[in-house]
Design an enzyme around this catalytic site. Sequence first.
Site, PDB file in Angstrom:
ATOM      1  CD  GLU A  45      -3.096  -0.861   2.193  1.00 38.45           C
ATOM      2  OE1 GLU A  45      -3.411   0.254   2.602  1.00 38.45           O
ATOM      3  OE2 GLU A  45      -3.531  -1.915   2.684  1.00 38.45           O
ATOM      4  CG  ASP A 118      -2.186  -2.262   5.660  1.00 37.32           C
ATOM      5  OD1 ASP A 118      -0.999  -2.513   5.390  1.00 37.32           O
ATOM      6  OD2 ASP A 118      -2.580  -1.121   5.942  1.00 37.32           O
ATOM      7  CG  ASP A 120      -6.974  -3.996   7.598  1.00 40.07           C
ATOM      8  OD1 ASP A 120      -6.965  -4.055   6.343  1.00 40.07           O
ATOM      9  OD2 ASP A 120      -6.613  -2.981   8.220  1.00 40.07           O
ATOM     10  CD  GLU A 122      -9.685   0.829   4.337  1.00 38.76           C
ATOM     11  OE1 GLU A 122      -9.714   1.817   3.597  1.00 38.76           O
ATOM     12  OE2 GLU A 122      -9.708   0.902   5.578  1.00 38.76           O
ATOM     13  CE1 TYR A 345      -1.861  -2.862   9.225  1.00 39.03           C
ATOM     14  CE2 TYR A 345      -3.640  -4.168  10.165  1.00 39.03           C
ATOM     15  CZ  TYR A 345      -3.197  -3.180   9.300  1.00 39.03           C
ATOM     16  OH  TYR A 345      -4.107  -2.505   8.521  1.00 39.03           O
ATOM     17  NE  ARG A 347      -5.554   1.445  10.399  1.00 41.78           N
ATOM     18  CZ  ARG A 347      -4.593   1.838   9.567  1.00 41.78           C
ATOM     19  NH1 ARG A 347      -3.854   0.923   8.966  1.00 41.78           N
ATOM     20  NH2 ARG A 347      -4.364   3.118   9.333  1.00 41.78           N
ATOM     21  CG  HIS A 391      -3.588  -9.078  12.516  1.00 44.34           C
ATOM     22  ND1 HIS A 391      -4.276  -9.108  11.332  1.00 44.34           N
ATOM     23  CD2 HIS A 391      -3.846  -7.874  13.057  1.00 44.34           C
ATOM     24  CE1 HIS A 391      -4.911  -7.960  11.157  1.00 44.34           C
ATOM     25  NE2 HIS A 391      -4.665  -7.205  12.177  1.00 44.34           N
TER      26      HIS A 391
END
Length: 772
Positions: A45, A118, A120, A122, A345, A347, A391
């Site tokens: 990203e 990422d 997740d 999104e 990570y 989030r 995670h």
Amino acid sequence: MNCMPTGVLRGSDGLAATKASTATKSKAKTKTKTTKTKKTLVVVESPAKAKTIEKYLGRKYMVRASMGHLRDLPKSQFGIDVEHDFAPKYINIRGKGDLIKALKKDAKNADKIYLASDPDREGEAIAWHLAFILGLDPESDCRIVFNEITKPAIQEAVKHPRAINLDQVDAQQARRMLDRIVGYKLSPLLWRKVRKGLSAGRVQSVTVRLICDREKEIQAFQSDEYWTVGLKLRKGKSAMFQSDLTQVDGKKLAVTDDNGKNFVLHNEKEAMALTEDLAKQKLVVDAVKRSERKRRPAAPFTTSSLQQDAARKLGFISRKTMMIAQQLYEGIELGRHGATGLITYMRTDSTRISGFAQEEAKSFLLEQFGPEYVPEKPNIYVTGKKAQDAHEAIRPTSLEHTPEALEKYLNKDQLKLYTLIWQRFAASQMTPAVYDTMAIAIKAGTRYGLRANGSRLKFAGFTKVYAGADTTKKEKDVVLPEMEAGDELNIAKTLPQQHFTEPPPRYNDASLVKTLEEKEIGRPSTYAPIIETIQARGYVQRIDKHFQPTELGFVVVDMLKEYFKDIVDVKFTANLENELDEIAEGKVHKNQLLQEFYGPFEKTLEKADEAIGHVELPVEVSDVRCERCGRLMVVKQGRYGKFLACPGFPECRNTKPLLKDTGVKCPKCGGKIVERRTRRGRVFYGCENYPQCDYTTWDTPQQEKCEKCGAFMLKHHFKNGRSMLYCSNDACETRINHPINKELEKMRERLEAKKKRDEAKAAEEQKNKEIS
């Protein structure tokens, strides 16, 4: 006829054949060579992440950044075909055309393509959109994920590619479309009924409601007076210790009487009468309880707990915390080691830690602190029922990267946040702190009961590295003298103290994030954007680190509560989040959720459009005349707070800052002292005649006068909520040995140090400009 010998002909043909064969082989070799030079394309990203990952993967890989989403619903239209199973109309985002061309070109020349957005929902949706753009089968092994940007994690991820998780993609699409339905259908209604340019959001509206409801509680709150009584006691010639009155006539001393169950001291008269009577009593130790208390370390950080702790301890707003955490995750240049990912990570709603990380932490802690600080079995923390547990918790990628070792590579804010993460994780893998505690029950005559509590740190445990989530400093020992039941005690001092019941506090970043998490509104990745959005829309403003609703916020929430109860209903919003989780788990189809929401919403929208008339926002008229046209200026609410504007707009566009009069005159020139704000929104006070008069103070001017010299008083506010009154006249006799002097001196030193830093920075920048 002259004929050439057969052998020569054969030889010539053979040469031609040989040449052709050689050319074919050469071409084949060239083709093979070209095939061998083809690289594997990895799409992430962000450019920072791409740089770090490319270093780990080596020459056979090329890593490119998509810069986030490349496709989305169009801004200029609704973009959802409700009649055909809610089919979304995705388009390439404007301005990303060149980037898409470059990615397609790289993909064409690549041997393999891995999508590494990422880990997740999104990120899964971004990978799905990338697969469409690059012509990949989303069900092929084209997706790789990793929880930390370290060499082992990246290399392991490349070994185990998988298909794109289409259930997670559907969950993200459903969230996006729900937000689009609310935003694009409800916002035009607000434009027609309230004011142009307004917008409504599905999750943001509920958040604004929470803040508005809290403000109404505060406004309706009636403060009640109550008193407590403390005693300074001694046993013989021992040091004094603190005790508190807890019981009167067998009833608990409390703030409210609770229908006669509790005893309340309502005013000074009652408190003084009780204190005088208490001082006459014989005080005897009734019971002594000695015990050992263990305080266990907190779990490693989740997104929510990181934002809360960073707000409490570092004063960071949620957006700042997440921005810095992103930098630490993507990679920081560490000298000759190059870009290195420092945390996992950021989030996540899980407190889970990998076995590898636990073993590494155990080895590090054993070496640094010894076996008594490391538990036999690793500490395991229970993750909440609603956690996705996709995670790990947020932790350093290696405890070997100590804050001290990284100090020269990180900027000030990066170091603060990294230190917090490092300490919290290290502490989570350590043994509990142990305290020796002592609780003393005391009888004073037949009517009164008192209590004294002491504690002493016996073994530091995890507090060796981390004080805890709710404290900024390590606990201080409270040592009581040795005593036994039956010992007599003497009163050294009585301490009656006045209190007032207080309303619930306004939300700050920490408490708002905690409430959103508890009420299951949004998800970890959405907390910071929610807070930023409601401020940008003018519904809420941050004042002195607390959120307050604007008039516009109240008007919009009241309208939504009356006509769109579900949109601002906490439980309804939480249930939607749970249904989105079920879509991600493959239990519910996204179209089912969208249909169940859209049908009733559309009917409510039609009824509301007919029922709601135009809502006039209250206009606050000031006593300040516009110097251009003579009209009385009105108070307007902008993104950065209130200001004065001419009501003659658009003919007259005059605006000026709103200066709130404190009712106190400037000691330098006699002008009014008014409330002002810094660029960051912090309140200070200064003369209205600035810049001709430079009088300023951070403390609040009071209309109350000093009894000794007649100067106005100032109120100093401490960070813990305590305040202190003092005379504004430095030469007043009341200021001699006053505790405010030390505090003001500290403030002057901090300002002087900041001034020097700013000057040094400006000089350095000027020097660099001259060199360049």
